[in-house]
Write an enzyme that holds these catalytic residues in place. Sequence first.
Site, short mmCIF file in Angstrom:
data_model
loop_
_atom_site.label_atom_id
_atom_site.label_comp_id
_atom_site.label_asym_id
_atom_site.label_seq_id
_atom_site.Cartn_x
_atom_site.Cartn_y
_atom_site.Cartn_z
N HIS A 1 0.80 -1.22 0.00
CA HIS A 1 0.00 0.00 0.00
C HIS A 1 0.83 1.26 0.00
CE1 HIS A 1 -3.97 -1.16 -0.49
NE2 HIS A 1 -4.33 0.10 -0.30
N GLU B 1 -10.88 -10.52 -6.27
CA GLU B 1 -9.48 -10.51 -5.80
C GLU B 1 -9.18 -11.67 -4.87
OE1 GLU B 1 -8.73 -6.78 -3.80
OE2 GLU B 1 -10.66 -6.79 -2.77
N ASP C 1 -4.31 -8.25 -5.08
CA ASP C 1 -4.66 -9.27 -4.10
C ASP C 1 -4.85 -10.63 -4.75
OD1 ASP C 1 -4.60 -8.24 -1.46
OD2 ASP C 1 -6.25 -6.91 -2.02
N CYS D 1 -8.27 -3.10 -12.13
CA CYS D 1 -7.80 -1.95 -11.35
C CYS D 1 -6.59 -2.29 -10.49
CB CYS D 1 -8.91 -1.36 -10.51
SG CYS D 1 -9.62 -2.53 -9.37
C1 PEP Z 1 -6.12 -5.08 -5.87
O1 PEP Z 1 -6.08 -5.85 -4.91
O2 PEP Z 1 -5.69 -5.35 -6.99
C2 PEP Z 1 -6.70 -3.73 -5.71
C3 PEP Z 1 -6.94 -2.96 -6.74
O3 PEP Z 1 -6.95 -3.30 -4.47
P1 PEP Z 1 -5.81 -2.92 -3.41
O4 PEP Z 1 -4.51 -2.79 -4.14
O5 PEP Z 1 -6.23 -1.62 -2.80
O6 PEP Z 1 -5.85 -4.06 -2.46
MG MG Z 2 -7.24 -5.48 -3.14
#
Ligand code: PEP
Ligand code: MG
Length: 607
Positions: A213, A455, A479, A526
């Site tokens: 993150h 995910e 994820d 995403c």
């Molecule tokens: C992902 O898991 O790909 C996602 C877009 O969400 P995050 O990166 O915030 O877990």
């Molecule tokens: Mg995620």
Amino acid sequence: MANDEMTNGKRQTVSPQPKFSNEERLEGIGICPGIAIGTAFLVDDPRGRIIRVRLRESDVEKEIVRFRQAVEMAQQQLDAVYQRLRAALGEDQAYILEAHVLMLQDQSIGRQIEQFIRDNRANAEWAVREVSNRLLKVYAEITDEYMRARSSDLEDVSNRVITILSGTQPRSFTDFSEDAILVADDLLPSVAAEMNTERIHGFATNAGGWTSHTAIIARSLNIPAVAGLRRITSRIRSGETMIIDGHAGLVILRPAPDTLRFYLEQRTAEQQQAVYDLEERELPAITSDGQRVALRANIELTDEIEVVQRFNAAGIGLFRSEFLYAKAESGLPTEDEQYEVYKLLAETSGHEGAVIRTFDLGGDKLHLNGFKPERNPALGLRAIRLSFKVEEVFRTQLRAILRAAVYGKLKIVLPMISNLDELRHAKRTITELAQELHAKNIAHVANIEVGVMIEVPAAVLLAEYLAREADFFSLGTNDLTQYLIAVDRANEEVNHLFDSLHPGVLRAIKMVAEAAHQAKIPVTVCGEMASHPAEVIVLLGLGLCDLSMTPSAIPMIKRIIRGIDMQTAEQIARQALIFTTPAEVNNYIHKEMAKHWAHHSVATPDN
Ligand code: PEP
Ligand code: MG
């Protein structure tokens, strides 16, 4: 002479290493591309700043009184936080602070510290650190999970007392010299989100990986950064010059004059590239045979709206709302505070609108104040599971979204869905809230679209069924890769295994794409895959033409798209799916890329 290579679709530009100098190079993982040149600023912890003072005999008792007063003040501070937490979240979420308070009241620890002050005529800060370090060492040797969890309570509590005693505030992360490069063991996402980007030119950490993150925040703030360096904090001192090469995942400490000159030139070239990026903002994202591709923005903070518009993104494909909860000090965001944020997103994201992800707190991400440490947080109480546990916090957020949706096109996406019951439960809650708002005559949108983050591996296997009840899919490849390969996305020790081109991941993505196409629902990718040139080609080839990424990646991805035709992309994806090892897939795709963009840098194919 520079040495340009292509690796993983990212530009690798490395200057020659000088033979005679104090220069040192460390390799890590480039988590945000770009060159930063500046002055190192080590983020220290309060324990590192203590000096030892030998007291006069006559001052020892006064020192003990000073220690007791600091404990009392720590207790008052913790009480206040505890009350606030309990009011917001209830008894069971606030309980963790009780453990802190109990620790402060623990007579035996207090007595040991007082004894240490007396025996050694030591200042109280020093005594607290020495005694707590000794206890922490004992805790570290205990295998019992509960007892080990106590050690973080002890560290936290003793840091608080030390901070009070030394009369310092925890260091502000907004207050740096002009050209600071932050160096830290790790940076919490909440800290990264709070950084003053005008002054911080880059950062480098011992821990972390590409999809952690903190990395996502670095990219959204567009701060060149390298993580996973393991020992940078012990190799550089505050005030020394350093360079971050976020493309190559390289950090150069105390650069020699030639190296410095080389990187200054690189930085100028980058600034020039940024000008070209803006000139191309109006060009459509369309393949050479006419397939339109939606390039949306992933954002975490409303400050980024300006960047979304600068890069001409097709709306906001993912708003990571958990960052609204990052400012732990101010408690939870109220319904009205959230409403204002979502309203702003609705009003500024045009006809494409914004997809708001309900808070994905827990796991490796941000936590609600007073969270209970978990044995296995990635598999623990995170995202939608936590939402159902703190239902009132969840409802507050949903109400704010439903109300704000009146001002533009907003959609809701639910994180970490692993079965149909979770989707149904969330949808029922949304319907109930809409009815309540209707009964109270409060303006809202009742039929908001509700999508699912895909995910979790179980969601892939159930995609066909989820697609019948969800309005859209958001494919979270970060994820999904983490859970499919069982590799912690933020752990530098296993980061080399994290690969979204892994044959298992590609097969899962294909299944999701097929399920969505069959059910005729849209799917947006995403995860970070959507901002990697090599990975984007495979996604296009699998028919995934809706991508959401960190806004600054849009110009580069647009160039990739404008330089390829769908037939080629499909052929590459088809072939990639035949391979059975990650190395085979990677080698093949990078060879293909080199073939198609033979005369250009992969990251910036010009067409
Ligand atoms: C992902 O898991 O790909 C996602 C877009 O969400 P995050 O990166 O915030 O877990
Ligand atoms: Mg995620």
